[in-house]
Design a protein around this motif. Structure first.
Motif, PDB file in Angstrom:
ATOM      1  N   UNK A  76       0.808  -1.244  -0.060  1.00 26.54           N
ATOM      2  CA  UNK A  76       0.045  -0.048   0.095  1.00 26.54           C
ATOM      3  C   UNK A  76       0.760   1.157  -0.007  1.00 26.54           C
ATOM      4  N   UNK A  77       0.706   2.201  -0.891  1.00 27.40           N
ATOM      5  CA  UNK A  77       1.422   3.485  -0.947  1.00 27.40           C
ATOM      6  C   UNK A  77       0.476   4.589  -0.919  1.00 27.40           C
ATOM      7  N   UNK A  78       0.977   5.540  -0.019  1.00 30.89           N
ATOM      8  CA  UNK A  78       0.403   6.931   0.107  1.00 30.89           C
ATOM      9  C   UNK A  78       1.505   8.171  -0.094  1.00 30.89           C
ATOM     10  N   UNK A  79       1.128   8.884  -1.126  1.00 31.73           N
ATOM     11  CA  UNK A  79       1.854   9.863  -1.761  1.00 31.73           C
ATOM     12  C   UNK A  79       1.330  11.117  -1.347  1.00 31.73           C
ATOM     13  N   UNK A  80       2.131  11.988  -0.545  1.00 32.22           N
ATOM     14  CA  UNK A  80       1.913  13.389  -0.271  1.00 32.22           C
ATOM     15  C   UNK A  80       2.952  14.177  -0.960  1.00 32.22           C
ATOM     16  N   UNK A  81       2.039  15.318  -1.261  1.00 38.54           N
ATOM     17  CA  UNK A  81       2.952  16.356  -2.287  1.00 38.54           C
ATOM     18  C   UNK A  81       3.077  17.812  -1.439  1.00 38.54           C
ATOM     19  N   UNK A  82       4.192  18.208  -1.366  1.00 37.52           N
ATOM     20  CA  UNK A  82       4.658  19.456  -0.430  1.00 37.52           C
ATOM     21  C   UNK A  82       5.398  20.175  -1.220  1.00 37.52           C
ATOM     22  N   UNK A  83       5.282  21.483  -0.968  1.00 37.74           N
ATOM     23  CA  UNK A  83       5.737  22.548  -1.759  1.00 37.74           C
ATOM     24  C   UNK A  83       7.433  22.558  -1.663  1.00 37.74           C
ATOM     25  N   UNK A  84       8.097  22.890  -2.356  1.00 35.46           N
ATOM     26  CA  UNK A  84       9.617  22.888  -2.484  1.00 35.46           C
ATOM     27  C   UNK A  84      10.109  23.510  -1.197  1.00 35.46           C
TER      28      UNK A  84
END
Length: 441
Positions: free
Chosen positions: A75-83
């Protein structure tokens, strides 16, 4: 499923055809079967990455995540963050021992806490041997004291984005190749009310990129080859004077710019020259194809060029590296390594490069012939980003101390203080020197 080896699968079909034809899951299943890294039972992966600037790149990334998850039952969870949030959030995770398993970071983020990173020499050797070896500067971002602590996934080339008609109107038939001519172009652009603009704020990619280029182009460095602090120098003073002359031609507001401000200003038509990845062009071209006449006109009227060469007489680029690393607190190190290797395989990496449309540049030599670099002449310069860039340490050694100086914007702030009139040349150099001494003590 049909049982076949990954080697036969790679040999039997082109990587791009596999992805387009729905064969990615089959490849993922073959990879999982043959891989030397078997994910732990019941493994879950939390991945933190930077927010995408090109939508098709993100889509390609999520496709590989989905295929890997289905093939391995991870199971994979991807979080996206600002530089600007990647480094501080990764540092908190490193200090607390809690957070994401994998971080797809910027520049020398893993070198900030090398002892907290899983060693990945086995993954690096596997990929390097299979895909023609690693390019020099990207390889340095994967290592600490010759030990692999991260996998250098890609480099984001930040090159000159300019409006062709504005350059011509300013009296230039081709883009300048030296510092003095470049300054004259910027002066003429300002006079014509078609200004240039480069980030003087804490822009992780854009600000660090162009200011280190100016610094190094004058043969000025934070540290020398022996890691001795040499920022307070006559060469640095000349770099500061040059940057100030450039900044006097800039559009207003650059002192507070992050990595997205110049994109917005260029696409609005207010900005005619900046240093950036190919994302501005991709956005304009995409919107133009969807019927936006203004964006279509911008895309047709813009092009890209290498950074002009400074007094040092050779390229001095700092391009934004994207290494991925795993924390040693992770309970699923094998799953981490398996995913790192999987994302760099040709069946993923080739269509991913094409999806990025030039925003990502390869770090393994085998991918230099990807069709994205010849699909559009305006993509061409970005192919060279990984080969032309210097590491963030310049002529010094990439280390936790260099990583800390980059993370604290020592060089960027030195230029910003002088260009905005906060400090004179001697004071701003001395301030930067003291900051570096505190870090390097």
């Amino acid at each position: 499923m049909n049982h076949f080896s990954r080697r036969k699968l790679v040999k039997g079909a082109g990587a791009l055809g596999l992805a387009a034809g729905g064969g990615l899951l089959e490849f993922a299943q073959a990879f999982a079967q043959d891989s030397q890294w078997k994910p732990e039972a019941g493994a879950s992966l939390n991945i933190m990455r930077w927010k995408r600037f090109v939508e098709a790149e993100d889509q390609a990334f999520l496709k590989m995540v989905d295929a890997f998850s289905k093939a391995t039952n991870v199971k994979i969870n991807v979080s996206n963050e600002a530089f600007t949030d990647i480094q501080p959030k990764a540092s908190v995770a490193a200090n607390t021992g809690q957070g994401p398993d994998l971080v797809w970071g910027l520049f020398s983020t893993p070198q900030l806490f090398p002892d907290k990173c899983i060693r990945v020499k086995d993954v690096a050797d596997y990929l390097g041997n299979k895909y023609g070896g690693w390019l020099s500067a990207p390889e340095s971002y994967g290592k600490y004291k010759n030990d692999w602590i991260a996998i250098p996934v890609a480099v984001n080339g930040g090159y000159m984005n300019y409006r062709i008609s504005s350059m011509n109107k300013a009296g230039f038939k081709e883009f300048p190749k030296d510092f003095q001519s470049f300054l004259e172009l910027c002066k003429a652009l300002k006079k014509n009310n078609t200004p240039a603009g480069f980030a003087l704020g804490h822009a992780e990619g854009d600000g660090n990129g162009w200011l280190h280029w100016v610094l190094w182009g004058h043969n000025a460095w934070l540290v020398d080859k022996d890691d001795k602090i040499i920022i307070n120098s006559p060469e640095t003073a000349k770099a500061l004077e040059y940057a100030k002359a450039l900044s006097d031609t800039f559009i207003e507001g650059v002192a507070s710019w992050n990595d997205s401000n110049n994109n917005k200003a260029f696409l609005s038509g207010d900005l005619h020259l900046t240093s950036n990845g190919i994302s501005i062009y991709v956005a304009a071209k995409t919107a133009g194809a969807a019927g936006d006449a203004k964006q279509k006109a911008i895309a047709e009227d813009m092009d890209h060029a290498f950074h002009p060469i400074g007094p040092i007489g050779k390229p001095t680029e700092l391009q934004l590296a994207f290494p991925i690393f795993a924390f040693n607190y992770s309970k699923v190190p094998n799953a981490c390594k398996a995913f790192m290797a999987f994302m760099m395989e040709a069946q993923n990496y080739n269509p991913w490069l094409e999806g990025a449309q030039g925003y990502l540049t390869q770090t393994l030599k085998a991918y230099e012939s990807n069709p994205v670099w010849t699909a559009d002449p305006k993509n061409k310069v970005f192919r060279e980003a990984s080969a032309r860039t210097l590491p963030a340490s310049g002529v010094g050694t990439l280390s936790p101390k260099v990583a800390a100086a980059l993370a604290e914007f020592v060089v960027v702030d030195m230029f910003a203080r002088y260009c905005t009139g906060q400090e004179d040349i001697k004071t701003t150099m001395r301030t930067a020197e003291r900051q570096a001494q505190r870090i390097f003590r």
